[in-house]
Design a protein around this motif. Sequence first.
Motif, PDB file in Angstrom:
ATOM      1  N   ASN A   1       0.847  -1.182   0.000  1.00  0.00           N
ATOM      2  CA  ASN A   1       0.000   0.000   0.000  1.00  0.00           C
ATOM      3  C   ASN A   1       0.889   1.240   0.000  1.00  0.00           C
ATOM      4  OD1 ASN A   1      -2.298   1.649   0.227  1.00  0.00           O
ATOM      5  ND2 ASN A   1      -2.112   1.674   2.450  1.00  0.00           N
ATOM      6  N   ASN A   2       0.773   2.052  -1.046  1.00  0.00           N
ATOM      7  CA  ASN A   2       1.574   3.268  -1.127  1.00  0.00           C
ATOM      8  C   ASN A   2       1.010   4.292  -0.145  1.00  0.00           C
ATOM      9  OD1 ASN A   2       3.298   5.300  -1.802  1.00  0.00           O
ATOM     10  ND2 ASN A   2       2.617   5.499  -3.917  1.00  0.00           N
ATOM     11  N   ILE A   3       1.805   4.701   0.831  1.00  0.00           N
ATOM     12  CA  ILE A   3       1.377   5.670   1.837  1.00  0.00           C
ATOM     13  C   ILE A   3       1.508   7.089   1.296  1.00  0.00           C
ATOM     14  CG2 ILE A   3       1.914   6.593   4.121  1.00  0.00           C
ATOM     15  CD1 ILE A   3       2.885   3.738   4.826  1.00  0.00           C
ATOM     16  N   GLY A   4       2.550   7.349   0.539  1.00  0.00           N
ATOM     17  CA  GLY A   4       2.752   8.684  -0.015  1.00  0.00           C
ATOM     18  C   GLY A   4       4.152   8.828  -0.586  1.00  0.00           C
ATOM     19  N   THR A   5       4.374   9.969  -1.212  1.00  0.00           N
ATOM     20  CA  THR A   5       5.677  10.296  -1.774  1.00  0.00           C
ATOM     21  C   THR A   5       6.267  11.427  -0.947  1.00  0.00           C
ATOM     22  OG1 THR A   5       4.938   9.613  -3.959  1.00  0.00           O
ATOM     23  CG2 THR A   5       6.892  10.997  -3.873  1.00  0.00           C
ATOM     24  N   PHE A   6       7.545  11.302  -0.608  1.00  0.00           N
ATOM     25  CA  PHE A   6       8.176  12.217   0.333  1.00  0.00           C
ATOM     26  C   PHE A   6       9.518  12.716  -0.183  1.00  0.00           C
ATOM     27  CE2 PHE A   6       5.362   9.530   2.669  1.00  0.00           C
ATOM     28  CZ  PHE A   6       4.843  10.331   3.672  1.00  0.00           C
ATOM     29  N   ILE A   7       9.877  13.939   0.227  1.00  0.00           N
ATOM     30  CA  ILE A   7      11.246  14.408   0.094  1.00  0.00           C
ATOM     31  C   ILE A   7      11.945  13.958   1.367  1.00  0.00           C
ATOM     32  CG2 ILE A   7      12.787  16.398   0.057  1.00  0.00           C
ATOM     33  CD1 ILE A   7      10.668  17.899  -1.514  1.00  0.00           C
ATOM     34  N   LYS A   8      12.993  13.184   1.217  1.00  0.00           N
ATOM     35  CA  LYS A   8      13.794  12.723   2.354  1.00  0.00           C
ATOM     36  C   LYS A   8      15.050  13.591   2.377  1.00  0.00           C
ATOM     37  CE  LYS A   8      16.228   8.605   4.019  1.00  0.00           C
ATOM     38  NZ  LYS A   8      16.555   7.199   3.703  1.00  0.00           N
ATOM     39  N   ARG A   9      15.180  14.403   3.440  1.00  0.00           N
ATOM     40  CA  ARG A   9      16.328  15.318   3.568  1.00  0.00           C
ATOM     41  C   ARG A   9      17.297  14.748   4.581  1.00  0.00           C
ATOM     42  NH1 ARG A   9      13.709  20.228   5.866  1.00  0.00           N
ATOM     43  NH2 ARG A   9      11.995  18.852   6.369  1.00  0.00           N
ATOM     44  N   MET A  10      18.589  14.736   4.221  1.00  0.00           N
ATOM     45  CA  MET A  10      19.605  14.135   5.090  1.00  0.00           C
ATOM     46  C   MET A  10      20.806  15.061   5.211  1.00  0.00           C
ATOM     47  SD  MET A  10      19.260  10.679   2.893  1.00  0.00           S
ATOM     48  CE  MET A  10      19.162  11.763   1.494  1.00  0.00           C
ATOM     49  N   ASN A  11      21.256  15.264   6.446  1.00  0.00           N
ATOM     50  CA  ASN A  11      22.551  15.907   6.672  1.00  0.00           C
ATOM     51  C   ASN A  11      23.268  15.097   7.742  1.00  0.00           C
ATOM     52  OD1 ASN A  11      21.582  16.811   9.160  1.00  0.00           O
ATOM     53  ND2 ASN A  11      21.419  18.954   8.539  1.00  0.00           N
ATOM     54  N   LEU A  12      24.339  15.593   8.297  1.00  0.00           N
ATOM     55  CA  LEU A  12      25.122  14.806   9.250  1.00  0.00           C
ATOM     56  C   LEU A  12      24.353  14.433  10.507  1.00  0.00           C
ATOM     57  CD1 LEU A  12      28.567  16.602   8.960  1.00  0.00           C
ATOM     58  CD2 LEU A  12      27.882  14.412   7.969  1.00  0.00           C
ATOM     59  N   SER A  13      23.387  15.259  10.915  1.00  0.00           N
ATOM     60  CA  SER A  13      22.716  14.995  12.186  1.00  0.00           C
ATOM     61  C   SER A  13      21.233  14.648  12.071  1.00  0.00           C
ATOM     62  CB  SER A  13      22.878  16.204  13.117  1.00  0.00           C
ATOM     63  OG  SER A  13      22.295  17.343  12.523  1.00  0.00           O
ATOM     64  N   ASP A  14      20.619  14.838  10.915  1.00  0.00           N
ATOM     65  CA  ASP A  14      19.172  14.654  10.791  1.00  0.00           C
ATOM     66  C   ASP A  14      18.793  13.903   9.525  1.00  0.00           C
ATOM     67  OD1 ASP A  14      18.226  16.073  13.042  1.00  0.00           O
ATOM     68  OD2 ASP A  14      18.423  17.981  11.985  1.00  0.00           O
ATOM     69  N   THR A  15      17.652  13.244   9.601  1.00  0.00           N
ATOM     70  CA  THR A  15      16.931  12.773   8.428  1.00  0.00           C
ATOM     71  C   THR A  15      15.497  13.224   8.630  1.00  0.00           C
ATOM     72  OG1 THR A  15      18.362  10.860   8.107  1.00  0.00           O
ATOM     73  CG2 THR A  15      16.193  10.774   7.070  1.00  0.00           C
ATOM     74  N   LEU A  16      14.996  14.031   7.729  1.00  0.00           N
ATOM     75  CA  LEU A  16      13.662  14.618   7.845  1.00  0.00           C
ATOM     76  C   LEU A  16      12.853  14.297   6.590  1.00  0.00           C
ATOM     77  CD1 LEU A  16      14.857  18.117   9.090  1.00  0.00           C
ATOM     78  CD2 LEU A  16      13.959  16.262  10.499  1.00  0.00           C
ATOM     79  N   TYR A  17      11.544  14.204   6.762  1.00  0.00           N
ATOM     80  CA  TYR A  17      10.653  13.887   5.650  1.00  0.00           C
ATOM     81  C   TYR A  17       9.599  14.972   5.507  1.00  0.00           C
ATOM     82  CZ  TYR A  17      12.551   9.156   5.946  1.00  0.00           C
ATOM     83  OH  TYR A  17      13.384   8.065   5.965  1.00  0.00           O
ATOM     84  N   SER A  18       9.294  15.338   4.268  1.00  0.00           N
ATOM     85  CA  SER A  18       8.179  16.229   3.949  1.00  0.00           C
ATOM     86  C   SER A  18       7.375  15.555   2.854  1.00  0.00           C
ATOM     87  CB  SER A  18       8.678  17.593   3.458  1.00  0.00           C
ATOM     88  OG  SER A  18       9.410  18.256   4.457  1.00  0.00           O
ATOM     89  N   GLU A  19       6.087  15.397   3.086  1.00  0.00           N
ATOM     90  CA  GLU A  19       5.235  14.726   2.099  1.00  0.00           C
ATOM     91  C   GLU A  19       4.969  15.635   0.908  1.00  0.00           C
ATOM     92  OE1 GLU A  19       0.995  12.335   1.743  1.00  0.00           O
ATOM     93  OE2 GLU A  19       1.394  13.521   3.538  1.00  0.00           O
TER      94      GLU A  19
END
Length: 115
Positions: free
Chosen positions: A74-92
């Motif tokens: 089941n596809n939940i959604g499409t996201f931008i996955k942002r990564m740097n040295l200390s974080d991984t963040l998602y925005s739908e």
Amino acid sequence: MLLTSCKIETKSYEEIENPTEFKKGEWISDRDSLNGVSIRKGKLAFFENMKFVADSIYNYEVVDSVSITRTRKNNIGTFIKRMNLSDTLYSEIIDFTDSTLSLRKDSEIKKYKLK
């Protein structure tokens, strides 16, 4: 005495790389023209008042989030996955065209237009 058995369905989640690519440049907020998203050289940064700080620059990729139960995906959604040295963040990603981008960020939908 009655004994019953129930099977517990296990659900797993996975990310699948999505080939979506954004045009390079500044994507300006439709609410405030001093805010937006800068996309250049495989990096992404949100800016406010036309400024961003170095630790807010992220490598990014577009991913589909999928839940799997048995053989059902089941596809939940499409996201931008942002990564740097200390974080991984998602925005739908709510909507995307060559010149517009709508994201769910900080619990609200933000719209941007390519400059």
